[in-house]
Design an enzyme around this catalytic site. Sequence first.
Site, PDB file in Angstrom:
ATOM      1  N   GLY A  47       0.871  -1.174   0.000  1.00 37.03           N
ATOM      2  CA  GLY A  47       0.000   0.000   0.000  1.00 37.03           C
ATOM      3  C   GLY A  47       0.901   1.215   0.000  1.00 37.03           C
ATOM      4  O   GLY A  47       1.811   1.301  -0.818  1.00 37.03           O
ATOM      5  N   GLU A  48       0.676   2.094   0.936  1.00 42.29           N
ATOM      6  CA  GLU A  48       1.485   3.307   1.012  1.00 42.29           C
ATOM      7  C   GLU A  48       2.009   3.412   2.448  1.00 42.29           C
ATOM      8  O   GLU A  48       1.239   3.597   3.378  1.00 42.29           O
ATOM      9  CB  GLU A  48       0.623   4.506   0.624  1.00 42.29           C
ATOM     10  CG  GLU A  48       1.330   5.519  -0.228  1.00 42.29           C
ATOM     11  CD  GLU A  48       2.321   6.327   0.591  1.00 42.29           C
ATOM     12  OE1 GLU A  48       3.440   6.576   0.102  1.00 42.29           O
ATOM     13  OE2 GLU A  48       1.983   6.674   1.728  1.00 42.29           O
ATOM     14  N   SER A  49       3.327   3.270   2.598  1.00 38.15           N
ATOM     15  CA  SER A  49       3.889   3.141   3.945  1.00 38.15           C
ATOM     16  C   SER A  49       3.662   4.388   4.796  1.00 38.15           C
ATOM     17  O   SER A  49       3.410   4.281   6.002  1.00 38.15           O
ATOM     18  CB  SER A  49       5.378   2.810   3.863  1.00 38.15           C
ATOM     19  OG  SER A  49       6.065   3.750   3.065  1.00 38.15           O
ATOM     20  N   CYS A  79       6.195  -5.259   0.510  1.00 38.11           N
ATOM     21  CA  CYS A  79       6.317  -3.949  -0.125  1.00 38.11           C
ATOM     22  C   CYS A  79       6.225  -2.818   0.909  1.00 38.11           C
ATOM     23  O   CYS A  79       7.167  -2.613   1.662  1.00 38.11           O
ATOM     24  CB  CYS A  79       5.293  -3.835  -1.253  1.00 38.11           C
ATOM     25  SG  CYS A  79       5.742  -2.596  -2.467  1.00 38.11           S
ATOM     26  N   ARG A 106      13.251   3.235  -0.688  1.00 38.53           N
ATOM     27  CA  ARG A 106      11.851   3.346  -1.060  1.00 38.53           C
ATOM     28  C   ARG A 106      11.702   3.725  -2.546  1.00 38.53           C
ATOM     29  O   ARG A 106      12.548   4.459  -3.058  1.00 38.53           O
ATOM     30  CB  ARG A 106      11.257   4.449  -0.178  1.00 38.53           C
ATOM     31  CG  ARG A 106       9.788   4.453  -0.148  1.00 38.53           C
ATOM     32  CD  ARG A 106       9.268   5.497   0.810  1.00 38.53           C
ATOM     33  NE  ARG A 106       7.843   5.586   0.590  1.00 38.53           N
ATOM     34  CZ  ARG A 106       7.112   6.643   0.818  1.00 38.53           C
ATOM     35  NH1 ARG A 106       7.659   7.720   1.333  1.00 38.53           N
ATOM     36  NH2 ARG A 106       5.839   6.614   0.551  1.00 38.53           N
ATOM     37  N   ILE A 133       5.507  -3.350  -7.518  1.00 36.90           N
ATOM     38  CA  ILE A 133       4.718  -2.137  -7.776  1.00 36.90           C
ATOM     39  C   ILE A 133       5.317  -0.997  -6.951  1.00 36.90           C
ATOM     40  O   ILE A 133       5.199  -0.992  -5.726  1.00 36.90           O
ATOM     41  CB  ILE A 133       3.239  -2.351  -7.390  1.00 36.90           C
ATOM     42  CG1 ILE A 133       2.652  -3.530  -8.160  1.00 36.90           C
ATOM     43  CG2 ILE A 133       2.424  -1.070  -7.651  1.00 36.90           C
ATOM     44  CD1 ILE A 133       1.270  -3.952  -7.689  1.00 36.90           C
ATOM     45  N   ARG A 134       5.973  -0.078  -7.632  1.00 39.84           N
ATOM     46  CA  ARG A 134       6.666   1.020  -6.931  1.00 39.84           C
ATOM     47  C   ARG A 134       7.351   0.490  -5.665  1.00 39.84           C
ATOM     48  O   ARG A 134       7.153   0.989  -4.555  1.00 39.84           O
ATOM     49  CB  ARG A 134       5.702   2.166  -6.617  1.00 39.84           C
ATOM     50  CG  ARG A 134       5.242   2.887  -7.905  1.00 39.84           C
ATOM     51  CD  ARG A 134       4.306   4.042  -7.662  1.00 39.84           C
ATOM     52  NE  ARG A 134       4.815   5.016  -6.699  1.00 39.84           N
ATOM     53  CZ  ARG A 134       5.761   5.909  -6.917  1.00 39.84           C
ATOM     54  NH1 ARG A 134       6.382   5.930  -8.080  1.00 39.84           N
ATOM     55  NH2 ARG A 134       6.103   6.767  -6.000  1.00 39.84           N
ATOM     56  N   HIS A 169       5.092  -8.611  -4.420  1.00 40.73           N
ATOM     57  CA  HIS A 169       3.742  -8.921  -3.919  1.00 40.73           C
ATOM     58  C   HIS A 169       3.363 -10.361  -4.231  1.00 40.73           C
ATOM     59  O   HIS A 169       2.684 -10.591  -5.245  1.00 40.73           O
ATOM     60  CB  HIS A 169       2.715  -8.013  -4.607  1.00 40.73           C
ATOM     61  CG  HIS A 169       2.749  -6.591  -4.180  1.00 40.73           C
ATOM     62  ND1 HIS A 169       1.945  -6.099  -3.180  1.00 40.73           N
ATOM     63  CD2 HIS A 169       3.490  -5.557  -4.616  1.00 40.73           C
ATOM     64  CE1 HIS A 169       2.178  -4.809  -3.018  1.00 40.73           C
ATOM     65  NE2 HIS A 169       3.111  -4.455  -3.878  1.00 40.73           N
ATOM     66  N   GLU A 171       1.117 -12.017  -3.052  1.00 40.09           N
ATOM     67  CA  GLU A 171      -0.351 -12.158  -2.986  1.00 40.09           C
ATOM     68  C   GLU A 171      -1.023 -11.800  -4.319  1.00 40.09           C
ATOM     69  O   GLU A 171      -2.220 -12.026  -4.488  1.00 40.09           O
ATOM     70  CB  GLU A 171      -0.919 -11.312  -1.834  1.00 40.09           C
ATOM     71  CG  GLU A 171      -1.040  -9.811  -2.079  1.00 40.09           C
ATOM     72  CD  GLU A 171       0.283  -9.048  -2.001  1.00 40.09           C
ATOM     73  OE1 GLU A 171       1.352  -9.681  -1.898  1.00 40.09           O
ATOM     74  OE2 GLU A 171       0.242  -7.803  -2.052  1.00 40.09           O
TER      75      GLU A 171
END
Length: 190
Positions: A47-49, A79, A106, A133-134, A169, A171
């Site tokens: 997600g977004e840390s 991630c 990051r 993903i990023r 990822h 998942e």
Amino acid sequence: MRIGVLALQGAFIEHRHMLEALGVESFEIRQKSHIPTAFDGLILPGGESTTMGKLLRELELFDPIQTLIKGGLPVFGTCAGLLLLAKEIANDDKRHLATMDIRAKRNAYGRQLGSFHTRAEFKGLGEIPMTFIRAPYVETLWDGTEPLAEVDGKIVAARQGRQLVTAFHPELDDDLSVHGYFLGMVTGSE
Ligand code: GLN
């Protein structure tokens, strides 16, 4: 066995699907009251840390989760979850749970390679699919932290005791082996 999945934002439902496919019960942690007195492992999703770190504090989940991890609760961060666990982040002044002896970089693959898919060796699992993903990568590791996978010379999976991180990822692919590996850490067979 019951595995908690941090469900503040990001790709948490996909982790629950993987656990379900492995026949393992899971539950979502969205607030303090969702943390049971006993459970067997924790997944911190992508997600977004920065957002997740902020929400962990605002919802007063930060201290109880950090205490559980320091106390030996098996944890798997993917991630952004990797960034939540890293003691150092090379290019971010934020620190989050900071329980794992890694320095992460990051958004480490730049704009053009922001997202990509590859296959690479994961220690003990053979070649597996990896979706980035990023993503971050692990720039440095120390104090008994073991690298488990590398892509283009960069560490993309690592383990320290009962803490497991992947920059990719698992998942989002249909290969269950990394989740299986984590469940092995939970039961003590890995
Ligand atoms: N770029 C995100 C971050 O810095 C991580 C991306 C992801 O979890 N897919 O937190």
